[in-house]
Design a protein around this motif. Sequence first.
Motif, short mmCIF file in Angstrom:
data_model
loop_
_atom_site.label_atom_id
_atom_site.label_comp_id
_atom_site.label_asym_id
_atom_site.label_seq_id
_atom_site.Cartn_x
_atom_site.Cartn_y
_atom_site.Cartn_z
N HIS A 153 36.35 60.02 43.42
CA HIS A 153 36.21 58.56 43.41
C HIS A 153 37.49 57.93 43.94
N VAL A 154 37.36 56.74 44.53
CA VAL A 154 38.54 56.00 44.98
C VAL A 154 38.63 54.68 44.22
N ILE A 155 39.73 54.54 43.47
CA ILE A 155 39.97 53.33 42.69
C ILE A 155 41.17 52.63 43.31
N GLU A 156 40.96 51.47 43.90
CA GLU A 156 42.10 50.74 44.47
C GLU A 156 42.85 50.00 43.36
N ASP A 157 44.16 50.22 43.28
CA ASP A 157 44.99 49.33 42.48
C ASP A 157 45.46 48.25 43.45
N ALA A 158 44.67 47.15 43.45
CA ALA A 158 44.93 46.06 44.40
C ALA A 158 45.64 44.90 43.72
N CYS A 159 46.31 45.19 42.60
CA CYS A 159 46.94 44.13 41.80
C CYS A 159 47.94 43.29 42.59
N GLN A 160 48.57 43.91 43.60
CA GLN A 160 49.57 43.17 44.37
C GLN A 160 49.03 42.72 45.72
N ALA A 161 47.74 42.91 45.96
CA ALA A 161 47.25 42.77 47.34
C ALA A 161 46.05 41.83 47.47
N ILE A 162 45.97 40.81 46.64
CA ILE A 162 44.82 39.92 46.78
C ILE A 162 44.96 39.10 48.06
N GLY A 163 43.94 39.17 48.89
CA GLY A 163 43.98 38.47 50.17
C GLY A 163 44.42 39.35 51.33
N ALA A 164 44.90 40.57 51.03
CA ALA A 164 45.30 41.50 52.09
C ALA A 164 44.04 42.12 52.70
N SER A 165 44.18 42.65 53.91
CA SER A 165 43.02 43.33 54.50
C SER A 165 43.43 44.54 55.32
N ILE A 177 35.76 51.24 43.69
CA ILE A 177 35.99 50.18 42.71
C ILE A 177 37.45 49.76 42.86
N ALA A 178 37.74 48.51 42.52
CA ALA A 178 39.11 48.02 42.71
C ALA A 178 39.52 47.13 41.54
N CYS A 179 40.84 47.03 41.36
CA CYS A 179 41.36 46.27 40.23
C CYS A 179 42.42 45.29 40.69
N PHE A 180 42.36 44.09 40.12
CA PHE A 180 43.32 43.03 40.41
C PHE A 180 43.93 42.53 39.11
N SER A 181 45.10 41.92 39.24
CA SER A 181 45.77 41.28 38.10
C SER A 181 46.03 39.83 38.46
N PHE A 182 45.87 38.95 37.48
CA PHE A 182 46.25 37.55 37.66
C PHE A 182 47.46 37.20 36.80
N PHE A 183 48.27 38.20 36.50
CA PHE A 183 49.57 37.97 35.85
C PHE A 183 50.26 36.83 36.63
N PRO A 184 50.95 35.93 35.93
CA PRO A 184 51.45 34.72 36.60
C PRO A 184 52.23 34.94 37.89
N THR A 185 52.95 36.06 38.00
CA THR A 185 53.77 36.26 39.20
C THR A 185 53.02 36.85 40.39
N LYS A 186 51.75 37.22 40.20
CA LYS A 186 51.00 37.80 41.34
C LYS A 186 50.68 36.71 42.37
N ASN A 187 50.23 37.09 43.54
CA ASN A 187 49.97 36.09 44.59
C ASN A 187 48.94 35.06 44.13
N LEU A 188 47.97 35.49 43.33
CA LEU A 188 47.06 34.57 42.64
C LEU A 188 47.26 34.81 41.15
N GLY A 189 47.91 33.87 40.48
CA GLY A 189 48.25 34.10 39.07
C GLY A 189 47.67 33.02 38.19
N CYS A 190 47.34 33.37 36.96
CA CYS A 190 46.85 32.34 36.05
C CYS A 190 47.98 31.94 35.09
N ALA A 191 47.64 31.15 34.08
CA ALA A 191 48.66 30.68 33.14
C ALA A 191 48.62 31.54 31.90
#
Length: 397
Positions: A153-165, A177-191
Motif C-alpha cells: 500500500h502507498v500512504i502519502e504523508d502529505a501534511c506539508q504539501a497541501i496544494g502541491a502537485s 490513501i493520504a493524510c493532511f494536517s491543519f496544525f496552525p503552522t501548515k500551509n492551510l492551518g486551522c485555529a
Amino acid sequence: MNIPLLDLKIQYQNLKAELEPVIGEVLASGEYILGKQVLAFEQEIAAYLGVKYAISVGNGTDALVIALKALGIGEGDEVITSPFTFFATAESIAAVGAIPVFADVDEHTFNIQPEESRKKITKRTKAIMPVHIFGQPCKMDEINQLAKEYGLHVIEDACQAIGASYKGKMAGGLGDIACFSFFPTKNLGCAGDGGLITTNDEKLAVICNAIRQHGSGKIGQAAYNLLNNTEETLDETVDSGNALYNPLKYYNFLIGHNSRLDALQAAILRVKLRYLDHWNGKRIINARYYNESLKDTGIKLPVVEDHVKMVYHQYVVASEKRDELAAFLSNKGIGTGIYYPVPLHLQKAFKGMGYKEGDLPVSDYLSKRTVALPVYPELTQVQLDYITACVKEFMNA
Ligand SMILES: *Cc1c(COP(=O)(O)O)cnc(C)c1O
C-alpha cells in the motif's frame, strides 16, 4: 528589523472580517462537532484535491494512524518511511503496533529515495509511506511502481504539501490513501488541531469514517459489513423516531477512536481554503526571490524536481556553518527553524530499533546542515531584502 519564521497574526488580521461572522454562526448553531460545516468542508476540499473522498479527523497524526488501521496494518507489519520528517510520521506506524523501517533520503530534495526503499523490502513489508517533505512531492511514479511490484500500500504523508502537485496531479491523490494536517503552522492551518484523510477507494473511506467516531452507528455498521463481507442491518426499530436522542450512536461495530473535526475549525478552514492557492503562490514567489538573490553565496539552495509543483511549507537551505548562520540571523532579528535536528532513526523513542549514527548517512548529514528561512506569504519585499542581505553578509564574511 524583527522577522519571525512565521507570523500567523498577520494572516488573522487580514481575514478577521471574514472569519468572525462564520465563527459567530457556528457558535449560534449549537452544532459543534462534525455536522453541516464539516460536511461542506470535506466536499470542498475533496473537489480542490481532485479526490473522491475526504474524511476530516482530529489532527494529522490521527489521520496517519487511522489510515494505517483502515489498511489493516498492525502488529509485526513493516512500513517503509523517511527518517527525515516530523516524528508523527513514524510514530503513527509504531502506534498501530507496526515497525517503521527507515530508507534514506535524497540529499537535494530531502525526500525518500525509491531505490533505498526497495532495499528495505522484506516479507513483512505492508506499505510505504512517502513524506512530501517541506511541500515537495516525492518520486511517486517510482514509489507506486515499487508498491505494485511487491503488493504494498502507498500512504502519502502529505501534511506539508497541501496544494502541491506531481505531473499535474494534486498531492493527496497520488497513492492509495493520504493524510493532511491543519496544525496552525501548515500551509492551510486551522485555529487548533485538525487533520484529513483522502482516498479514491470507497471501502477505505467508509472504514476511516467509522474509525474516527468509535465505529458506531450506520457508518460503523457499513464498515463492519465491508470488513466481514456481510450485509447485516441494524434493527429498524432502533433506527426510528427521536431526532434528539440517536440510539444508533450507542451501537458499536469496530474499535475506533474519537477523532473528529470541530465545526468551528471546519468553518475557519472553509474561509482559508479559498486563499490557499494565492498563499502558496506567494510562497513560491518568495522562494524564487531567495533562489535568485542567494545563488552566488555558496549556500545550498532547495532543489525542485521537474514535473513538480512545490508549495514551500519550508524554504530550507543547507550550510556547513548552519548553527553559526542561524545564530547570526537570530542576532539580526530573523527567525529560523532547524528541520530536523534529530533524524527519526536516532530519536531516543526509537532506540530499541538498533539504528546507529551513520546507518542513514544522508539524513544524518542533513540534520546537521539544514536551516529554514521565513517564506510565509505575508513577507514584504523590504523583509525579503533584509533577510537576503543578512544571509549574504554572513556568507561573505
Ligand atoms: C505536521 C505533520 C504531521 C502531524 O500532524 P499533526 O496535525 O501535528 O498531528 C505528520 N507528518 C508531517 C510530515 C507533518 O509535518
